[in-house]
Design a protein around this motif. Sequence first.
Motif, short mmCIF file in Angstrom:
data_model
loop_
_atom_site.label_atom_id
_atom_site.label_comp_id
_atom_site.label_asym_id
_atom_site.label_seq_id
_atom_site.Cartn_x
_atom_site.Cartn_y
_atom_site.Cartn_z
N UNK A 7 -31.11 51.69 26.74
CA UNK A 7 -30.17 52.72 27.19
C UNK A 7 -30.82 54.07 27.30
N UNK A 8 -31.66 54.41 26.32
CA UNK A 8 -32.37 55.69 26.38
C UNK A 8 -33.33 55.72 27.56
N UNK A 9 -34.03 54.62 27.80
CA UNK A 9 -34.96 54.56 28.94
C UNK A 9 -34.21 54.71 30.25
N UNK A 10 -33.03 54.12 30.35
CA UNK A 10 -32.24 54.23 31.57
C UNK A 10 -31.78 55.67 31.81
N UNK A 11 -31.29 56.32 30.76
CA UNK A 11 -30.82 57.70 30.88
C UNK A 11 -31.98 58.62 31.26
N UNK A 12 -33.12 58.46 30.60
CA UNK A 12 -34.27 59.31 30.88
C UNK A 12 -34.76 59.09 32.31
N UNK A 13 -34.80 57.85 32.76
CA UNK A 13 -35.27 57.59 34.12
C UNK A 13 -34.31 58.14 35.16
N UNK A 14 -33.01 58.09 34.91
CA UNK A 14 -32.04 58.67 35.85
C UNK A 14 -32.20 60.18 35.90
N UNK A 15 -32.37 60.81 34.75
CA UNK A 15 -32.54 62.27 34.72
C UNK A 15 -33.83 62.68 35.43
N UNK A 16 -34.92 61.98 35.12
CA UNK A 16 -36.18 62.31 35.79
C UNK A 16 -36.13 62.03 37.28
N UNK A 17 -35.47 60.97 37.68
CA UNK A 17 -35.31 60.68 39.10
C UNK A 17 -34.49 61.75 39.80
N UNK A 18 -33.46 62.26 39.14
CA UNK A 18 -32.68 63.35 39.71
C UNK A 18 -33.48 64.62 39.87
N UNK A 19 -34.31 64.90 38.87
CA UNK A 19 -35.17 66.09 38.96
C UNK A 19 -36.15 65.96 40.13
N UNK A 20 -36.74 64.77 40.26
CA UNK A 20 -37.68 64.54 41.36
C UNK A 20 -36.98 64.69 42.71
N UNK A 21 -35.77 64.17 42.83
CA UNK A 21 -35.03 64.30 44.09
C UNK A 21 -34.68 65.76 44.38
N UNK A 22 -34.30 66.50 43.35
CA UNK A 22 -33.98 67.91 43.55
C UNK A 22 -35.22 68.71 43.95
N UNK A 23 -36.32 68.42 43.31
CA UNK A 23 -37.56 69.15 43.67
C UNK A 23 -38.06 68.75 45.05
#
Length: 53
Positions: A33-49
Amino acid sequence: MARNSTPETLPASADAPNFDWREWVSFVGSVLGTALVVSVILGGIVLLLGAAS
């Protein structure tokens, strides 16, 4: 002696570790669950950047 008697087993000592599979399932679930949350957050940051540049 009875034919269907259960074999004698060694008694577990008081300080023997007690394996509880529910604790391990809970641990694995929290890690995944932690890995999923972290990957979603990092993926969102990458998409925003990526969209900003």
